[in-house]
Structures are given as C-alpha cells and as structure tokens.
Scaffold this active site. Structure first.
Site, PDB file in Angstrom:
ATOM      1  N   TRP A  10       0.825  -1.222   0.000  1.00 57.70           N
ATOM      2  CA  TRP A  10       0.000   0.000   0.000  1.00 57.70           C
ATOM      3  C   TRP A  10       0.855   1.266   0.000  1.00 57.70           C
ATOM      4  CZ3 TRP A  10      -4.549  -1.054   4.009  1.00 57.70           C
ATOM      5  CH2 TRP A  10      -5.300  -2.132   3.543  1.00 57.70           C
ATOM      6  N   LYS A  11       2.171   1.103   0.226  1.00 54.60           N
ATOM      7  CA  LYS A  11       3.079   2.265   0.312  1.00 54.60           C
ATOM      8  C   LYS A  11       2.523   3.261   1.344  1.00 54.60           C
ATOM      9  CE  LYS A  11       4.633   1.099  -4.274  1.00 54.60           C
ATOM     10  NZ  LYS A  11       5.160   1.490  -5.578  1.00 54.60           N
ATOM     11  N   GLU A  98      11.931   2.022  -3.724  1.00 53.16           N
ATOM     12  CA  GLU A  98      11.695   3.381  -3.222  1.00 53.16           C
ATOM     13  C   GLU A  98      12.558   3.664  -1.997  1.00 53.16           C
ATOM     14  OE1 GLU A  98       7.419   3.081  -3.127  1.00 53.16           O
ATOM     15  OE2 GLU A  98       7.415   3.028  -5.318  1.00 53.16           O
ATOM     16  N   GLY A 235       1.371  -2.502  -6.242  1.00 53.90           N
ATOM     17  CA  GLY A 235       1.267  -1.189  -5.618  1.00 53.90           C
ATOM     18  C   GLY A 235      -0.107  -0.594  -5.860  1.00 53.90           C
ATOM     19  N   GLY A 236      -0.195   0.288  -6.848  1.00 50.54           N
ATOM     20  CA  GLY A 236      -1.417   1.048  -7.118  1.00 50.54           C
ATOM     21  C   GLY A 236      -2.693   0.216  -7.156  1.00 50.54           C
TER      22      GLY A 236
HETATM   23  P1  13P Z   1       2.821  -0.328  -8.880  1.00 52.77           P
HETATM   24  O1  13P Z   1       2.013  -1.608  -8.924  1.00 52.77           O
HETATM   25  O2  13P Z   1       2.031   0.858  -8.453  1.00 52.77           O
HETATM   26  O3  13P Z   1       3.599  -0.119 -10.145  1.00 52.77           O
HETATM   27  O4  13P Z   1       3.923  -0.546  -7.715  1.00 52.77           O
HETATM   28  C1  13P Z   1       4.695  -1.687  -7.711  1.00 52.77           C
HETATM   29  C2  13P Z   1       5.449  -1.745  -6.446  1.00 52.77           C
HETATM   30  O5  13P Z   1       6.339  -0.955  -6.207  1.00 52.77           O
HETATM   31  C3  13P Z   1       5.072  -2.782  -5.475  1.00 52.77           C
HETATM   32  O6  13P Z   1       6.011  -2.893  -4.447  1.00 52.77           O
END
Ligand code: 13P
Length: 260
Positions: A10-11, A98, A235-236
């Site tokens: 989920w960041k 990240e 992620g998204g």
């Molecule tokens: P996205 O699916 O938003 O590209 O992010 C991938 C990610 O960094 C999962 O750790």
C-alpha cells in the site's frame, strides 16, 4: 510446486484508518477462505494492528513495508521485527526500490534487516530491480546480481527457501509501463539460475519470486502464467479491492490450469 503469493504494497496510502480498514475488509470478504493462492496486505505501520483485527479469521497475511535490524533500544523512529510479530505481521518487505533509490538503502543494510527478519520468524520479501538507465545500458543482470548477492549474503539454503524475492524493474513501478512477459520471465529465469548456482537446484525450485511493476487485473494472468513468476507485488492496483481481487483471481486461474 510453489504457491503463488499476491501481496499488496500500500506504500504511504491510504490516509485514514477508516479507509484502510474498509479496504482490508473488502479484500477479506472477496477472497473468503480460499487458500489456493497466498495473499498478504502490507499497509503502513500505523494501521497494522487495526488491519490485523480486521483480517481475523481470514487466510490473508499481514506484512510491514520495512523494519530495522536491531531488536530493541535507542533507535528513534525505528521498528523491530519482534514488534511487527507482536502486532500480527507474518511478512515484511525489505529493500524496496523506493527505499534503495529514494532513501539510499544499500544491499548491506537490506542484508542486516533480512537476518533480523528471519530471526523474528517473519517471511521476508526482498526486492531487486534495475532502473531504466541500467536496462538501457544492458546492466540489468549485473545490477540484479549485485542486489541479490549483497542482500542475501550468508543465508543458509533453508533460510533462502523461506525467503520471498520480488523482481521489480524500477522503470515499471507506478508508471503504467509493465515489463512484457518475455522481459519479466527472462530476469526471473536469471534469478532462478543464480539461486540454483548459489544454493542448489532443490532450494532454487522452492523460492517464490514475485514480479512487481504496474501489475493490473488485465495483465496479471499473462505475467503469472510465466514459469518462473510465482506471484505479484502490487502497488497502485492493491488500493482498490476490486482490482486487487481481480489480480488474485488471475492467480487462481493460472494455478487451476497448472503452471508449466
Ligand atoms: P505499482 O504496482 O504501483 O507499479 O507498484 C509496484 C510496487 O512498487 C510494489 O512494491
């Protein structure tokens, strides 16, 4: 055979406990008691306890997005593996790009965290992946090799078998650009080959290697069907229950068909 692991990173989202709990509940309800594919949610630290409560009675695992290598003490702002276990975590993401690129985390630091995560009995998800510049310079394998050998240094074969890897090409993260199945499978096969050389064929065959980078319901199936792709780190698309459930469904379909 390896069981697919679909994990939602989920960041730094969402921005309220209420939304976070609703998202977890939506995923829990949609998945039910299915265990043909392993699923984990990795929310921000501050929501872990509440999400653990929300997931009670469900097979969905709970992961943190990072941890520190010391067990306890004067380390302002840090969180240990034991603390994560105490609030219900089963998994922890380590060395996400990240953190490597945005915050300067090194493979040596990821290695110290990995050793501590194993000690705490968490399932680590160790991320590797090249930037766009590195891919264009044909450095993908060299970069992934440095990250693998540095991050996984000193592991026994048994510890390696219990560690999940995630190949996330940095240029595909949050950009809508996904690696093609051929590009992704080629790097996954490279990783599996390195694991076989380093830890032996039997161990390499047990390691779950996820793909991450703009995985969506409409591209999940073709990626997950690749022989060396054993799941997705999302992620998204993990921030919307229906999208995340669509990716899980793709994993279930691929599993039902049997992987090559
Ligand atoms: P996205 O699916 O938003 O590209 O992010 C991938 C990610 O960094 C999962 O750790």
């Amino acid at each position: 055979m390896r069981t697919l692991l679909i994990a939602g990173n989920w960041k730094m989202n969402p921005i309220s406990t209420e939304t976070a709990v609703a998202l977890a509940e939506g995923i829990k309800t949609g998945l039910g008691t299915a265990t043909d594919v392993h699923v984990a949610l990795c929310p921000p630290f501050v929501y872990l306890s509440r999400i653990d409560q929300a997931l009670e009675g469900s097979p969905v695992g709970l992961g943190a997005q990072d941890m520190f290598w010391e067990a306890a003490g004067a380390f302002t702002g840090e969180i240990s593996g034991a603390m994560l276990v105490d609030v219900g975590c089963t998994h922890v993401i380590l060395g996400h790009s990240e953190r490597r690129h945005g915050l300067g985390e090194t493979s040596a630091e990821v290695n110290k965290k990995l050793v501590a995560a194993i000690e705490a009995k968490l399932i680590p998800i160790v991320c590797v992946g090249e930037t766009k510049e590195e891919r264009l310079a044909e450095q993908t394998e060299a970069v992934v090799l440095e990250q693998l050998s540095g991050s996984l240094a000193g592991l026994s074969a048994e510890q390696m078998a219990g560690t999940v890897l995630a190949y996330e090409p940095v240029w595909a993260i949050g950009t809508g650009l996904t690696a093609t199945r051929e590009q992704a499978q080629a790097v996954h096969a490279f990783i599996r080959g390195w694991l076989a050389q380093t830890f032996g064929e039997a161990t390499a065959a047990r390691v779950v290697v996820q793909y991450g980078g703009s995985v969506k319901p409409d591209n999940a199936q073709e990626l997950l069907a690749c022989p060396d792709i054993d799941g997705a780190l999302v992620g998204g698309a993990s921030l919307k229950a229906s999208d995340f459930l669509g990716i899980i469904k793709a994993g279930q379909e691929v599993t039902a068909l049997g992987k090559p």
